[in-house]
Write a protein that holds these residues in place. Structure first.
Motif, PDB file in Angstrom:
ATOM      1  N   LEU A   5       0.794  -1.222   0.000  1.00 52.83           N
ATOM      2  CA  LEU A   5       0.000   0.000   0.000  1.00 52.83           C
ATOM      3  C   LEU A   5       0.833   1.282   0.000  1.00 52.83           C
ATOM      4  O   LEU A   5       0.268   2.376   0.048  1.00 52.83           O
ATOM      5  N   ASP A   6       2.152   1.172  -0.053  1.00 55.24           N
ATOM      6  CA  ASP A   6       2.997   2.364  -0.022  1.00 55.24           C
ATOM      7  C   ASP A   6       2.619   3.410  -1.073  1.00 55.24           C
ATOM      8  O   ASP A   6       2.604   4.611  -0.773  1.00 55.24           O
ATOM      9  N   PRO A   7       2.314   3.028  -2.330  1.00 53.43           N
ATOM     10  CA  PRO A   7       1.942   4.056  -3.323  1.00 53.43           C
ATOM     11  C   PRO A   7       0.704   4.846  -2.903  1.00 53.43           C
ATOM     12  O   PRO A   7       0.609   6.047  -3.185  1.00 53.43           O
ATOM     13  N   LEU A   8      -0.216   4.181  -2.226  1.00 53.90           N
ATOM     14  CA  LEU A   8      -1.429   4.855  -1.770  1.00 53.90           C
ATOM     15  C   LEU A   8      -1.097   5.868  -0.673  1.00 53.90           C
ATOM     16  O   LEU A   8      -1.576   7.005  -0.690  1.00 53.90           O
ATOM     17  N   GLY A   9      -0.273   5.469   0.266  1.00 55.02           N
ATOM     18  CA  GLY A   9       0.128   6.384   1.326  1.00 55.02           C
ATOM     19  C   GLY A   9       0.866   7.592   0.792  1.00 55.02           C
ATOM     20  O   GLY A   9       0.674   8.718   1.275  1.00 55.02           O
ATOM     21  N   ALA A  10       1.693   7.373  -0.226  1.00 52.88           N
ATOM     22  CA  ALA A  10       2.475   8.476  -0.793  1.00 52.88           C
ATOM     23  C   ALA A  10       1.590   9.513  -1.473  1.00 52.88           C
ATOM     24  O   ALA A  10       1.945  10.696  -1.541  1.00 52.88           O
ATOM     25  N   PHE A  14      -1.515  14.561  -1.257  1.00 56.93           N
ATOM     26  CA  PHE A  14      -1.677  15.182  -2.578  1.00 56.93           C
ATOM     27  C   PHE A  14      -3.130  15.101  -3.036  1.00 56.93           C
ATOM     28  O   PHE A  14      -3.694  16.094  -3.516  1.00 56.93           O
ATOM     29  N   TRP A  15      -3.751  13.947  -2.854  1.00 58.99           N
ATOM     30  CA  TRP A  15      -5.134  13.755  -3.310  1.00 58.99           C
ATOM     31  C   TRP A  15      -6.085  14.672  -2.545  1.00 58.99           C
ATOM     32  O   TRP A  15      -6.975  15.285  -3.117  1.00 58.99           O
ATOM     33  N   ASP A  22     -10.774  18.486 -10.015  1.00 60.42           N
ATOM     34  CA  ASP A  22      -9.692  17.640 -10.502  1.00 60.42           C
ATOM     35  C   ASP A  22      -9.815  16.197 -10.023  1.00 60.42           C
ATOM     36  O   ASP A  22      -9.235  15.294 -10.622  1.00 60.42           O
ATOM     37  N   THR A  23     -10.558  15.967  -8.941  1.00 60.96           N
ATOM     38  CA  THR A  23     -10.686  14.591  -8.446  1.00 60.96           C
ATOM     39  C   THR A  23     -11.479  13.715  -9.409  1.00 60.96           C
ATOM     40  O   THR A  23     -11.345  12.494  -9.396  1.00 60.96           O
ATOM     41  N   ASP A 220      -4.902  20.356   6.584  1.00 60.83           N
ATOM     42  CA  ASP A 220      -3.695  19.863   7.248  1.00 60.83           C
ATOM     43  C   ASP A 220      -3.783  18.353   7.490  1.00 60.83           C
ATOM     44  O   ASP A 220      -3.810  17.894   8.635  1.00 60.83           O
ATOM     45  N   PRO A 221      -3.830  17.548   6.411  1.00 64.26           N
ATOM     46  CA  PRO A 221      -3.956  16.102   6.597  1.00 64.26           C
ATOM     47  C   PRO A 221      -2.788  15.482   7.349  1.00 64.26           C
ATOM     48  O   PRO A 221      -2.975  14.539   8.122  1.00 64.26           O
ATOM     49  N   GLU A 222      -1.595  15.992   7.131  1.00 63.08           N
ATOM     50  CA  GLU A 222      -0.438  15.441   7.832  1.00 63.08           C
ATOM     51  C   GLU A 222      -0.514  15.737   9.322  1.00 63.08           C
ATOM     52  O   GLU A 222      -0.194  14.893  10.169  1.00 63.08           O
TER      53      GLU A 222
END
Length: 259
Positions: A5-10, A14-15, A22-23, A220-222
């Motif tokens: 799942l790393d690509p999803l987390g990365a 951004f999403w 744009d979504t 601020d998702p992070e």
């Protein structure tokens, strides 16, 4: 250790930061290359399941397929899983009963049962190559009434549905499946392993408007992940909801609190 799942987390932050329009922009996709994970919900005519346990089963099943050993590098599901995760994460929920439910058990995937409710998530594939056992199942047409789930169980993630956005059980199933995947993508190895030991079980509830506002990551998702261990599912808006809608907030193993 890396995760499937790393690509999803990365892509998560951004999403969430994309403009709403744009979504839903698919101009960079070819229709014949669109991939989706089928999520099959068992809804028998005579004895339909409860809405909440069915959503909880769907949420666990979607993640169980992704983290199954067969989806790991070198496994028999690795290639289709990688191809799906490298693009838009689409899920298509369908309902099945009787012989049709039995038929999809023969297709590659994982079935999860929660309090008598069953859901099976299948290995993702090209939409144009959807197996006939799946293509014949209806996407819409069945709805389950709201139920009254019991107290929150200890030590499982909490998935909160948006109280301002009604969703059918099929739409909800896809969204809570997105939520478990995003949550797992941001966890450490030990936390993912502990969750796997509990069969990826979750608690699905509808948030109160106050709680939704408190936990919403905003811009601020992070920070929301660091402070509250909360992630947000943002929908592309192809069905039922507007593009950019936050449909689910998921919190990792929260302390007992009112939804």
């Amino acid at each position: 250790m890396s995760s499937v799942l790393d690509p999803l987390g990365a892509r998560y932050a951004f999403w969430l930061g994309l403009p709403a329009e744009d979504t839903s922009d698919t101009s960079d996709e070819l229709p014949e290359e669109v991939r989706a994970m089928p999520v099959i919900l068992r809804i028998e005519r005579a004895e339909p399941p409860g809405r909440t346990p069915l959503l909880e089963a769907a949420a666990a099943a979607a993640l169980a397929v992704c983290l199954d050993e067969r989806a790991q590098p070198g496994g028999e599901w690795a290639e289709p899983m990688h191809a799906w995760l490298d693009n838009r994460i689409r899920k298509v929920a369908r309902r099945a009963r009787g012989a049709h439910w039995a038929a999809v058990q023969e297709l590659p995937g994982v079935t999860v049962e929660v309090d008598g409710a069953e859901a099976r998530a299948l290995v993702p594939g090209l939409v144009t190559e959807t197996p006939k056992e799946v293509a014949r199942l209806q996407i819409s047409g069945s709805e389950l009434p709201p139920d009254e789930p019991g107290p929150l169980p200890d030590g499982v993630p909490l998935l909160l549905l948006n109280p301002h956005v009604p969703m059918t059980v099929g739409k909800g199933a896809a969204q809570v499946g997105h939520a478990t995947m995003l949550l797992a993508a941001l966890l450490g190895d030990a936390e993912r392993a502990a969750w796997a030991d509990r069969d990826f079980r979750v608690a699905v509830r509808t948030a109160s408007p106050v709680r939704w506002k408190e936990l919403h990551p905003g811009d601020d998702p992070e920070g929301a992940w660091r402070r509250d261990r909360v992630i947000a599912v943002r929908d592309a808006g192809f069905t039922e909801v507007d593009p950019g809608t936050i449909t689910v907030l998921a919190q990792w193993a929260p302390e007992q609190a009112s939804p």
